[in-house]
Write a protein that holds these residues in place. Structure first.
Motif, PDB file in Angstrom:
ATOM      1  N   ASP A  98     -14.878   3.938 -16.535  1.00 31.92           N
ATOM      2  CA  ASP A  98     -14.161   2.698 -16.788  1.00 31.92           C
ATOM      3  C   ASP A  98     -12.999   2.448 -15.764  1.00 31.92           C
ATOM      4  OD1 ASP A  98     -14.604   2.204 -19.972  1.00 31.92           O
ATOM      5  OD2 ASP A  98     -14.346   4.341 -19.632  1.00 31.92           O
ATOM      6  N   ARG A  99     -12.467   1.235 -15.716  1.00 25.87           N
ATOM      7  CA  ARG A  99     -11.404   0.995 -14.604  1.00 25.87           C
ATOM      8  C   ARG A  99     -10.269   2.109 -14.640  1.00 25.87           C
ATOM      9  NH1 ARG A  99     -10.365  -4.353 -12.480  1.00 25.87           N
ATOM     10  NH2 ARG A  99     -12.290  -5.667 -12.778  1.00 25.87           N
ATOM     11  N   GLU A 100      -9.944   2.376 -15.986  1.00 24.93           N
ATOM     12  CA  GLU A 100      -8.640   3.341 -16.126  1.00 24.93           C
ATOM     13  C   GLU A 100      -8.941   4.532 -15.981  1.00 24.93           C
ATOM     14  OE1 GLU A 100      -5.559   4.528 -19.715  1.00 24.93           O
ATOM     15  OE2 GLU A 100      -7.109   3.046 -20.041  1.00 24.93           O
ATOM     16  N   ASN A 158      -7.116   6.962 -12.996  1.00 25.41           N
ATOM     17  CA  ASN A 158      -6.700   8.176 -13.255  1.00 25.41           C
ATOM     18  C   ASN A 158      -7.334   9.381 -13.204  1.00 25.41           C
ATOM     19  OD1 ASN A 158      -4.401   7.077 -14.423  1.00 25.41           O
ATOM     20  ND2 ASN A 158      -5.383   6.591 -16.444  1.00 25.41           N
ATOM     21  N   ALA A 159      -8.474   9.205 -12.335  1.00 16.26           N
ATOM     22  CA  ALA A 159      -9.303  10.426 -12.000  1.00 16.26           C
ATOM     23  C   ALA A 159      -8.849  11.545 -11.450  1.00 16.26           C
ATOM     24  CB  ALA A 159     -10.575   9.866 -11.102  1.00 16.26           C
ATOM     25  N   THR A 198     -20.132  -0.250 -13.603  1.00 15.69           N
ATOM     26  CA  THR A 198     -20.626  -1.504 -13.229  1.00 15.69           C
ATOM     27  C   THR A 198     -20.356  -2.694 -14.266  1.00 15.69           C
ATOM     28  OG1 THR A 198     -22.428  -0.590 -12.259  1.00 15.69           O
ATOM     29  CG2 THR A 198     -22.535  -2.942 -12.560  1.00 15.69           C
ATOM     30  N   VAL A 199     -20.310  -2.324 -15.366  1.00 10.27           N
ATOM     31  CA  VAL A 199     -19.772  -3.390 -16.567  1.00 10.27           C
ATOM     32  C   VAL A 199     -18.399  -3.511 -16.700  1.00 10.27           C
ATOM     33  CG1 VAL A 199     -20.123  -3.639 -19.096  1.00 10.27           C
ATOM     34  CG2 VAL A 199     -22.025  -3.091 -17.822  1.00 10.27           C
ATOM     35  N   LYS A 202     -16.145   3.156  -5.562  1.00 10.05           N
ATOM     36  CA  LYS A 202     -15.119   3.612  -6.720  1.00 10.05           C
ATOM     37  C   LYS A 202     -15.803   5.262  -6.961  1.00 10.05           C
ATOM     38  CE  LYS A 202     -12.596   0.137  -7.192  1.00 10.05           C
ATOM     39  NZ  LYS A 202     -11.171   0.052  -6.793  1.00 10.05           N
ATOM     40  N   ALA A 203     -16.978   5.229  -7.066  1.00  8.78           N
ATOM     41  CA  ALA A 203     -17.851   6.487  -7.264  1.00  8.78           C
ATOM     42  C   ALA A 203     -17.474   7.282  -6.218  1.00  8.78           C
ATOM     43  CB  ALA A 203     -19.381   6.435  -7.235  1.00  8.78           C
ATOM     44  N   ALA A 204     -17.301   7.109  -5.119  1.00 10.92           N
ATOM     45  CA  ALA A 204     -16.857   7.947  -3.957  1.00 10.92           C
ATOM     46  C   ALA A 204     -15.614   8.326  -4.103  1.00 10.92           C
ATOM     47  CB  ALA A 204     -16.941   7.473  -2.394  1.00 10.92           C
ATOM     48  N   ASP A 205     -14.587   7.600  -4.684  1.00 11.77           N
ATOM     49  CA  ASP A 205     -13.320   7.903  -4.922  1.00 11.77           C
ATOM     50  C   ASP A 205     -13.032   9.081  -5.957  1.00 11.77           C
ATOM     51  OD1 ASP A 205     -12.405   6.091  -3.169  1.00 11.77           O
ATOM     52  OD2 ASP A 205     -11.892   4.558  -4.609  1.00 11.77           O
TER      53      ASP A 205
END
Length: 250
Positions: free
Chosen positions: A152-154, A158-159, A179-180, A195-198
């Motif tokens: 999720d975006r959040e 917060n990762a 993606t959704v 984003k996955a790389a982040d």
């Protein structure tokens, strides 16, 4: 050292590990795939028809063949997590983890601490009473892994903070739901890859992701990934059937 403890040690030390999802709720699937060179399996309790009885039987098969099996639980319900850990799961993959507070609650639910996992020595995890309760409590932390799914975006935002929570062993990127969440339609969108790389670069916990069966894992390793889920028992059946069908004489 038990298979579950070996798995957690390898996971937290960021050894390269590969496993697959299990979609069919039957212990024979575990028995067969547990006799391969896969490092671990994940029962998909979120998207497949696993109930407590089928999970218990699959974990019994896992113990018989000595392969670590995690459960992707439907949600962050501590009662369900308690049950699968008592049955001998190597840990849980929890979907839609989005905050430090949620991760902290999950970490407590995994461990014998005040307000955390309820303790009983008469379970499979406790050796059905053969293992002294203090020994079971002392050994339990090394035998269960908490993997928080970031999808999720959040969760992306917060990762780093989630990865730093004591008791969070790994983050798992769920690119499909991500993606959704970002309002996109292509699983392979460059923005989702970024984003996955982040997330894979987060410090404090191991990181991993799902990769398609024909996808190269090397580039994700270079971005920080150390464990991978690829395919499932269903995809193996499809692939094998296609190969067989292609062999039919003209």
């Amino acid at each position: 050292m038990s298979p579950n403890a070996r798995f957690r040690k390898a996971l937290t030390q960021r050894e390269q590990l590969v496993g697959c999802f299990i979609k069919t709720p039957h212990p024979t699937v575990i028995e067969v795939l547990g006799d391969t060179d896969l490092d671990f399996l994940v029962l998909d309790g979120e998207h497949s028809p696993f109930d407590k009885v089928s999970i218990n039987l699959c974990l019994l098969a896992a113990k018989a063949v000595g392969i670590p099996v995690l459960i992707r639980v439907p949600d962050d319900n501590p009662a369900f997590i308690l049950n699968v850990l008592d049955c001998g799961a190597a840990g849980v993959v929890v979907p839609h983890v989005v905050s430090v507070e949620q991760a902290e609650r999950l970490a407590r639910s995994m461990r014998y601490v005040p307000g955390g996992r309820g303790i009983a020595g008469t379970t499979r995890a406790g050796g059905y009473g053969a293992k002294p309760l203090p020994q079971h409590r002392a050994e339990a932390d090394a035998e269960v892994s908490l993997i928080c799914q970031i999808e999720d975006r959040e969760g992306v935002e917060n990762a780093d903070a989630i990865a730093a929570v004591d008791g969070v062993d790994a983050l798992f990127v769920g690119r499909a739901d991500l993606t959704v969440s970002y309002g996109l339609s292509d699983f392979n969108d460059a923005g989702i890859a970024a984003k996955a790389a982040d997330v894979l670069g987060a410090k404090g916990a191991a990181t991993g992701l799902f990769v398609a069966p024909c996808e190269d894992m090397g580039p994700w390793r270079d971005k920080g990934a150390s464990f991978y889920l690829s395919g499932s028992d269903h995809s193996f059946l499809f692939a094998g059937a296609k190969v067989l069908a292609a062999r039919k004489p003209d």
